[in-house]
Design an enzyme around this catalytic site. Structure first.
Site, short mmCIF file in Angstrom:
data_model
loop_
_atom_site.label_atom_id
_atom_site.label_comp_id
_atom_site.label_asym_id
_atom_site.label_seq_id
_atom_site.Cartn_x
_atom_site.Cartn_y
_atom_site.Cartn_z
N ASN A 26 0.98 -0.99 0.35
CA ASN A 26 -0.02 -0.09 -0.30
C ASN A 26 0.96 1.31 0.02
O ASN A 26 2.20 1.64 0.36
CB ASN A 26 -1.41 0.34 1.27
N SER B 212 -1.41 2.96 6.69
CA SER B 212 -1.48 2.77 8.38
C SER B 212 -1.16 2.62 9.06
O SER B 212 -0.79 1.48 9.32
CB SER B 212 -3.04 3.17 8.49
#
Length: 1137
Positions: A157, A161
């Site tokens: 990604n 996060s």
């Protein structure tokens, strides 16, 4: 007929997996893929939303879509994340139920984007207004700030996060947002010092180096080249499609909107730069006389720059990297650190510094976005937390992340079953127990207080003696060997002894999502998360306010020998708090799925999706929903949708909705065992029954459509015929009128032509007669005119000839006179030249004779003496003339006599300067001591405020009286005068500004040689007395206002209640006297006077920014102060003409 689109209309695949028939893993995946290929990325499992990451932008998040899903039933439209957000928001607003939205999935599945979409939808549909919009903007803009400091590029990604985030958004009774509270969980701080290949450090490092200006980078002592920093990975420094410079500007703007002050932003950037500098510090070994190795810093340049950024003494930090002090009761032992330990200490400091900075930023954001009202709030929680992680190399971070996901899976199953059971009980439907896999046994293996893995890890970290990762694994092999979900090569369970896929330094746990192999290396160190006390104390000594807040344990007054809690213990406690919080709210689930590992659109990897479907328990969720009844619908909605299938209910049913549904189902001959009637809903057991109803409805709609088309076409043809008939009558009438009108115009035109011809013949005949008569009269006149003209021209020629003769005589005479005059002029000029030549020759001859005569009487240097005599005479004459024309004795008289000769330039200027100094001295000698003091104060005020403060020019003409209240003579202030022992240098009435509302309170201001006293204007009671030694600085604006802030030294007795914000018309005089008193005191440095339109004032424990703006104030032409928020006072100053 029904005018709204439904979940079941024009469906691609099946929109709700509960209705999938037949239900199997293959059909589940096939349905997901079919919808994904048609850009339908959302699918329901009852009230749960499955979201498949499309890895591209889709036009399904427009403002029109927001309005489409606003205030609509959950199943009324096709599946969408907006439907779930709207359902949660309306339940909170209308039913007063606290909500939580749980977003789960693995890294790269789109959890962060899903949380943004939920928050943006809620912001779009809630109320409007200036304050509400400000709160919404702050809540939304907190995301870019946290993403910059908490997200990073991973192999899965580009915006992953690396921390868990739970945000509670608080609403009032109307459903308008009041504020929010953010909780963060387990920032992956190990990423600060080391990143796997192909991944990046946190975004903020790259954004700062790419987007900051050259001036900012120079202040932070940074270079734009990423390769110069050891903590930044070079092979993936840039990300395709990501503009770090633009993102940095976005983050700076977001920080300003959220409420960060400019000095706070600079402090944050300084700490980020310090982390980068910290990574460049390297160590070298150095042998000591006792044979022990000691570490030393190789190149001290980076260490020096870091210390300058943080305000730390270089020697203090350098010693902390080389020595470690261990305290035990009253004893202290200092040991040297070798190179490996020094690198460990450096990395530990970098990780703690960044982690604590991130936690401080979350706390700071919470301080800005928290709700101000004290009343009870409705709460909507949004949980965006890391998904289940299975890597090739799994360590302590993956272990506690997967522990959190086990807890979330447990609460998901419990809440789903509880919701299902509560609905059946509420509707009066018989409930049957559903068999499902309960992962409580896995949670117990990980968190049990006695034999859990986390408890044993804490026990190993806290016990005395040699503690290593191997001793921890040995303890696991001893205690957990018989557990059915624990596997280890060295355990007592013999079935794993020959399992070569299981290395000796690893253990494996059978999670609900599958088996995960954990490498035990680093578990003990990461759980301890130790930072040497010497480094904490070095950080606390920094001359940097933010650093002191981040390392409070470094304070000598807070020495605590108790061991801090471990990372695992803290995380377990925070997860427990999160679970208890979630159980008090109504849950809403979003399950995010990653379609492929390539981060590419239009690619659906079935094996990868199948793995996620399994560990998310989606098939199990469908089975739970279908174990009782696959579909349920309110009676009103069911009757409205299917009423056309029965003649008794079509087109309008006038009785209760339940009776209408019962009549409908009886007429359709649906077997009774396929459905049940609840109190407000009908429950359908098998999806085939629902599809049967949908098929009948589709056929009926086709028949109704044909009937409607037939009736419409007949009505349309009749309407067309009647319209054509009416039009024909109108056209005929208009044509007849047109034909008659055309005939009349033709006759009228012919008559008009004949009349015009007759009138024209008569007019031409009359014209010919008049013209003949006129020509006869004009002929006689013309003949007479010609005769008179001939006579006049003859007379004119005679007169002209006479004039020409006279002029010729005059011209000839003028030429003759001119010739005579020119001849005389030439004669006189020749005579003058001869006389001049004679005079010149005579003068030369006389000069020669004189020079011959002078040579007899003078020596050879006589010329020099004559020159000196002449110069002396000129200078004497210059001084005598200067004495007569001296200017007046006034120091401001700038006149001065002009110089007679250029060689006197220097003397002339110097005499002017000496004369001016002399008359200034004469002028000063006339002053008394009081007048001298006043002029010295005026001069000091000029140096402090001239061209710096707009109020200064108006104070020049005002005299500095000092005691404006005559406190020594006025009996009203006798009590106050007796309370002040020293001589009062200044007494005046000022205004003390209240921080709560910005309004002023009148106070008496007294200034003595040692203190500043504030007293009540009415009673004369002393409110505050501040010694001058406690004053640190004075802050004023550049405007024409009278506001000033007295800032007190930190730690002084007077600083308990904070600084003073005051306002006075005699600001210039007050600050000038304060400055002169501090400068006269040899015990302290002169008082600092800061002139800026924005400065900070310390009120008790909070810092408030005072900002001055040009505007139209409320109180006439005076400045006014207004409180904008908890951290901002705004002063409006009238514009100067």
């Amino acid at each position: 007929m029904e005018g709204k689109a439904s979940l079941l209309d024009n469906m691609i695949g099946v929109g709700d997996m509960v209705l999938l028939e037949p239900l199997s893993e293959d059909s589940f995946l096939e349905n997901l893929k079919k919808r994904f290929d048609h850009n339908e990325i959302y699918t329901y499992i009852g009230s749960v939303v499955i979201s498949v990451n499309p890895y591209r932008s889709l036009p399904i998040y427009t403002p029109e879509k927001v309005e489409e899903y606003r205030n609509r039933n959950f199943y009324e439209l096709s599946p969408h994340i907006y439907a779930l957000a709207d359902e949660a928001y309306r339940s909170l607003r209308d039913q007063d139920k606290d909500q939580c939205i749980l977003i789960t999935g693995e890294s790269g599945a789109g959890k962060t984007e899903a949380s943004k979409l939920v928050m943006s939808y809620v912001a779009a549909v809630c109320g409007k207004g200036q304050e509400v919009n400000k709160v919404k903007e702050q809540l939304l803009q907190s995301n870019p700030v946290l993403e910059a400091f908490g997200n990073a590029k991973t192999v899965r990604n580009d915006n992953s996060s690396r921390f868990g985030k739970y945000m509670d958004i608080e609403f009032d009774f109307k459903g308008d947002p009041l504020g929010g509270v953010i909780s963060n969980y387990l920032l992956e701080k190990s990423r600060v010092v080391k990143q796997p290949r192909g991944e990046r450090n946190f975004h903020v490092f790259y954004q700062l180096l790419s987007g900051a200006s050259d001036e900012t980078l120079k202040k932070l002592k940074l270079d734009r080249d990423v390769s110069k920093y050891n903590y930044l990975c070079l092979d993936s420094a840039s990300v395709s499609g990501v503009d770090d410079a633009a993102n940095f500007r976005t983050v700076r703007n977001a920080m300003q909107i959220v409420g960060f002050m400019e000095d706070e932003v600079q402090s944050v950037l300084q700490l980020v730069a310090a982390v980068l500098k910290l990574g460049n510090i390297e160590f070298k070994p150095e042998s000591r006389s006792n044979g022990l190795d000691e570490s030393r810093v190789k190149d001290k340049n980076d260490l020096k720059e870091m210390c300058e950024l943080l305000g730390i003494e270089q020697s203090v930090l350098e010693r902390a990297f080389s020595y470690r002090t261990v305290e035990a009761k009253s004893e202290k032992v200092s040991t040297t650190l070798n190179v490996a330990q020094a690198y460990y200490a450096r990395d530990a400091l970098a990780k703690n510094l960044y982690s604590r900075l991130f936690s401080w930023m979350v706390t700071r954001i919470n301080g800005s976005i928290k709700a101000q009202a004290k009343t009870r709030h409705k709460v909507m929680g949004v949980l965006d937390i890391y998904g289940f992680e299975i890597f090739e190399d799994n360590s302590f971070e993956q272990f506690i992340i997967n522990y959190c996901n086990e807890k979330l899976q447990q609460i998901f199953i419990e809440l789903t079953l509880r919701e299902e059971q509560e609905e059946y009980i509420r509707e009066g439907i018989e409930w049957t127990n559903i068999e499902y896999f309960n992962n409580a046994v896995i949670c117990d293996l990980m968190e049990n207080n006695q034999n859990g893995i986390l408890a044993m890890l804490d026990e190993e970290c806290l016990r005395p003696g040699t503690v290593t990762d191997e001793t921890f694994l040995d303890k696991l092999n001893t205690i957990c060997a018989e557990h059915q979900h624990f596997e280890s090569r060295l355990s007592k369970n013999s079935k794993f002894l020959t399992d070569h896929s299981l290395p000796h330094n690893c253990f494996r746990i059978q999670h609900y999502a599958g088996k995960v192999l954990y490498r035990v290396e680093g578990f003990v160190d990461k759980n301890n998360d130790l930072l040497y006390r010497d480094l904490s104390q070095a950080m606390y000594k920094a001359n940097h306010n933010l650093i002191k807040q981040l390392f409070p344990e470094g304070s000598p007054a807070k020495i605590n020998l108790k061991r801090p809690p471990t990372a695992g213990f803290q995380f377990k406690a925070s997860v427990g708090t999160l679970m208890r919080n979630l159980q008090t709210k109504n849950p809403n689930y979003i399950r995010c799925i990653k379609p492929n590992d390539k981060k590419a659109s239009h690619i659906f990897t079935e094996s990868l999706v199948c793995h996620q479907v399994r560990y998310l328990g989606l098939m199990e969720n469908v089975r739970v929903r279908r174990a009782g009844y696959a579909f349920r619908q309110a009676y009103e909605a069911c009757l409205e949708r299917y009423k056309m299938l029965c003649k008794k209910t079509w087109p309008h049913w006038k009785g209760p909705a339940r009776q209408g549904v019962e009549v409908l189902m009886a007429d359709l001959k649906v077997p009774p065992e396929e459905y049940s009637y609840g109190r407000s809903k009908i429950f359908i057991r098998n999806p085939r029954t629902l599809f049967f109803l949908e098929e009948r409805r589709r056929q009926c709609l086709q028949d109704l459509a044909a009937l409607i088309q037939k009736i419409y076409r007949g009505w349309k043809c009749r309407r067309q015929f009647l319209l054509m008939k009416k039009s024909q009558v109108v056209v005929a009438a208009w044509y007849r009128r047109y034909a008659q009108e055309k005939k009349y115009k033709k006759i009228k035109h012919a008559t008009t032509v004949m009349q015009s011809y007759a009138r024209g013949w008569q007019a031409r005949k009359l014209l010919r007669q008049l013209k003949h008569q006129k020509r006869c009269e004009e002929a006689a006149t013309t003949i007479a005119a010609y005769w008179h003209g001939t006579q006049a021209r003859m007379e004119l020629r005679r007169l002209k000839e006479e004039v020409r003769n006279k002029h010729a005589v005059t011209v000839i005479w003028a030429y003759w006179q001119g010739t005579k005059a020119r001849r005389e002029l030439r004669r006189l000029k020749e005579e003058a030249r001869r006389k001049h030549a004679v005079a010149v020759i005579w003068a030369y001859w006389q000069g020669l004779k004189v020079r011959r005569e002078y040579r007899k009487f003078f020596r050879a240097n006589a010329g020099r003496k004559i020159y000196n005599f002449t110069v002396q005479r000129i200078i004497q004459k210059y001084f005598l003339n200067l004495r007569k024309n001296l200017p007046s004795m006034s120091p401001i008289d700038k006149s001065w006599p002009t110089r007679p000769y250029s060689f006197l330039d220097g003397v002339h200027t110097e005499l002017r300067r000496i004369f001016h100094l002399w008359r200034c001295k004469k002028y000063r000698s006339q002053f008394t001591e009081e007048k001298k003091a006043v002029y010295e104060e005026k001069l000091e005020a000029s140096e402090l405020f001239k061209d710096k403060k707009a109020l200064y020019p108006s104070s020049v003409s005002q005299s500095f009286k000092g005691d404006y209240l005559e406190i020594n003579k006025n009996p009203k202030y006798q009590k106050l005068h007796s309370a002040v022992d020293e001589k009062v240098l200044l007494a005046d009435t000022i205004s003390k500004i209240n921080r709560a509302n910005g309004k002023g309170t009148p106070r008496i201001f007294l200034l003595t040689k040692k203190s500043v006293v504030l007293a009540d204007q009415k009673t004369g009671q002393v409110k505050a007395s501040v010694p001058l030694l406690d004053l640190a600085s004075v802050s004023v604006s550049k405007q024409s206002d009278g506001f000033f802030a007295l800032k007190l030294k930190e730690g002084s007795a007077s600083a308990v209640k904070g600084d003073f914000l005051l306002s006075s018309e005699r600001l210039i005089e007050i600050i000038t006297k304060l400055y002169r008193l501090s400068a006269a005191n040899a015990e302290r440095v002169p008082l600092s006077v800061d002139i800026s339109d924005e400065f900070l004032v310390q009120f008790k424990n909070d810092k408030v920014c005072v900002k001055f703006i040009q505007g139209s104030p409320r109180n006439g032409n005076s400045a006014s102060c207004k409180r904008k928020n908890n951290r901002l006072l705004e002063v409006s100053v009238p514009s100067t003409p």
